[in-house]
Design an enzyme around this catalytic site. Structure first.
Site, PDB file in Angstrom:
ATOM      1  N   LYS A  84       0.846  -1.195   0.000  1.00  0.00           N
ATOM      2  CA  LYS A  84       0.000   0.000   0.000  1.00  0.00           C
ATOM      3  C   LYS A  84       0.882   1.245   0.000  1.00  0.00           C
ATOM      4  CE  LYS A  84      -4.023   1.625   2.704  1.00  0.00           C
ATOM      5  NZ  LYS A  84      -4.867   1.264   3.871  1.00  0.00           N
ATOM      6  N   SER A 120      -9.483   0.424   2.859  1.00  0.00           N
ATOM      7  CA  SER A 120      -8.763   1.286   1.932  1.00  0.00           C
ATOM      8  C   SER A 120      -7.548   0.621   1.282  1.00  0.00           C
ATOM      9  CB  SER A 120      -8.306   2.544   2.667  1.00  0.00           C
ATOM     10  OG  SER A 120      -7.410   2.213   3.726  1.00  0.00           O
ATOM     11  N   SER A 161      -9.812  -1.834   6.959  1.00  0.00           N
ATOM     12  CA  SER A 161      -9.145  -1.609   5.677  1.00  0.00           C
ATOM     13  C   SER A 161      -8.197  -2.704   5.226  1.00  0.00           C
ATOM     14  CB  SER A 161      -8.390  -0.275   5.708  1.00  0.00           C
ATOM     15  OG  SER A 161      -9.296   0.798   5.707  1.00  0.00           O
TER      16      SER A 161
END
Length: 472
Positions: free
Chosen positions: A81, A156, A180
């Site tokens: 990420k 996310s 997330s």
């Protein structure tokens, strides 16, 4: 041969590289080719760092030839990420504001993975500033679900879930503030761990909510997840919130034996509104765990409804504080959704914020006492309904988008408030053909039991072996 390599798990490919059955360079090239092939459809990467990855893979192979000591991730390609800082390297946080930002520090988790020998393939797409559970991103484009690009990836850590599922890398790191990691794990049919708050250092990563943020891995198997967790977990002098609790040798505990383990199924809240297809998947997963020797026990859990307001107070105030300067100076560079959510924190009274923080330890202790005095692990769906489409959850969509997003995170957000560890495990597919997952919630710092139960389940099932067919 490339397809065969990409179908191997992280631990399997690490062993193959270590035994010289395949080179890190060959494996890295296979992952890069796969990443380039799926990127137009899935959009899971923000940056693919091909030259650096190939250079690192060649160095990994040279280390093997000279008999160097090898780490547990030696030569294995991973991607992460885009919120973990590496000094001098661009880290965008999925935002327009940080599109060219180069931090001057390196995240502890990035350092630990490098020391373990991992190859960094690139940075993965994510919801802007980690602030959307569906995974939308208007600055870098939505990450699309590799099983069906019309549907959400969960957020996310959207790119992390999608890239691992699409076989573009063998594992990825994400962050979990309200679901997330677990949401994209369940949405993409992979494993994801939200560790106990403080289990993993958060030094030098883009924050979302200091009091709730956790860092954890997304992988194809529970064993892979255990290995990555062992690498990144533990005390860190640079992060005073990182716990000094010893890190178990998680993989050594994965013997497939869970006879007598008490797995709780909540009578209230977590199954409310569940659809028939998701309920079938949950029942089937419990039947497998029962066959493995676990005892299934129905339990009443403390009603988490009142924790949502407390979570909102903490999350809104802290995110508003983190982004205050940009909200004043560059409001136009936020997406409307993220700006609205962050600005709301400017209106929360300090008393409400402090009350929420002070209530947290008491509520968590009550939950642990009420639930884990009766069972070892709690089992719930990650989401109670099939994955919605990107259109249904997009800003400005017809229908109540906020209600849809609240439903998506209904079962994950309370666990962040409580600070407990939670492991998402793939459990089949809903009627719409998209993956379904359950989460196992445990006592503080008892990730080991979650891994044991999840690994026993995967020894008896094959959901984690299925891969999406991505059409370019």
């Amino acid at each position: 041969m490339t397809a065969d390599l990409l179908d191997l798990s992280l631990t399997e490919i690490a062993q193959a590289i270590r035994r010289k059955k395949v080179s890190s360079l060959e494996v890295t090239r296979a992952c890069l080719a796969r990443a380039q092939a799926v990127q137009p459809t899935v959009n899971c990467f923000i940056a693919i760092e091909e030259e650096d990855a190939l250079r690192a893979a060649r160095a990994a192979d040279r280390a093997i030839k000279r008999g160097a000591k090898l780490g547990p991730l030696h030569g294995v390609p991973l991607a992460h990420k885009d919120m973990f800082y590496r000094a001098g390297r661009i880290t965008t946080g999925g935002s327009k504001i940080l599109r060219d930002y180069r931090p001057n520090a390196t995240a502890t988790v990035a350092t630990r993975m490098a020391e373990a020998g991992a190859i960094w393939l690139g940075t993965l797409n994510m919801a802007e500033f980690a602030a959307n559970p569906a995974g939308h991103n208007e600055h870098w484009g939505d990450c699309c679900n590799p099983w069906n690009p019309a549907h959400i990836t969960g957020g996310s850590s959207s790119g992390s879930g999608a890239a691992v599922a699409a076989r573009a890398c063998y594992g990825a790191l994400g962050s979990d503030t309200g679901g997330s990691i677990r949401l994209p794990a369940a949405a993409n049919g992979v494993v994801g761990l939200k560790p106990t708050y403080g289990r993993v250092s958060r030094y030098a990563l883009l924050p979302r909510v200091w009091s709730l943020d956790t860092v954890g891995p997304l992988t194809r198997t529970v064993r892979d997840c255990a290995r990555l967790t062992a690498v990144i977990a533990g005390a860190d002098a640079n992060d005073p919130t990182a716990s000094t609790q010893p890190v178990p040798r998680y993989e050594k505990l994965l013997d497939g034996r869970i006879r007598g383990l008490k797995i709780g199924v909540p009578r209230n809240h977590y199954l409310e509104g569940i659809t028939a297809d998701v309920e079938r998947a949950m029942d089937d997963s419990l039947a497998v765990l029962r066959r493995c020797g676990a005892r299934i026990v129905e339990v009443d859990v403390p009603d988490p409804q009142h924790t949502y307001q407390l979570t909102n107070a903490i999350g809104q105030v802290e995110s508003a504080t983190i982004y205050a300067n940009w909200l004043r100076e560059r409001p136009q560079d936020f997406s409307l959704v993220v700006r609205t959510r962050s600005e709301a924190g400017l209106l929360v009274p300090a008393v409400s914020y402090l009350e929420a923080l002070n209530a947290r330890a008491r509520i968590a202790a009550e939950f642990v006492q009420q639930v884990f005095s009766r069972v070892d692990v709690l089992h719930t769906p990650v989401m109670t309904m099939p994955l919605p489409t990107r259109a249904e959850t997009a800003p400005g969509a017809t229908g109540d988008v906020m209600a849809m997003l609240a439903r998506i995170t209904r079962n994950t957000r309370p666990i962040n408030f409580l600070g407990l560890p939670s492991l998402a495990v793939p459990a089949g597919f809903a009627d719409n053909g998209l993956p379904v997952g359950f989460q196992l919630v445990g006592r503080p710092f008892d990730e080991a039991t979650l891994f044991r139960a999840g690994d026993a389940y995967q020894r008896e099932t094959g959901w984690h072996l299925r891969a999406p067919v991505v059409v370019a």
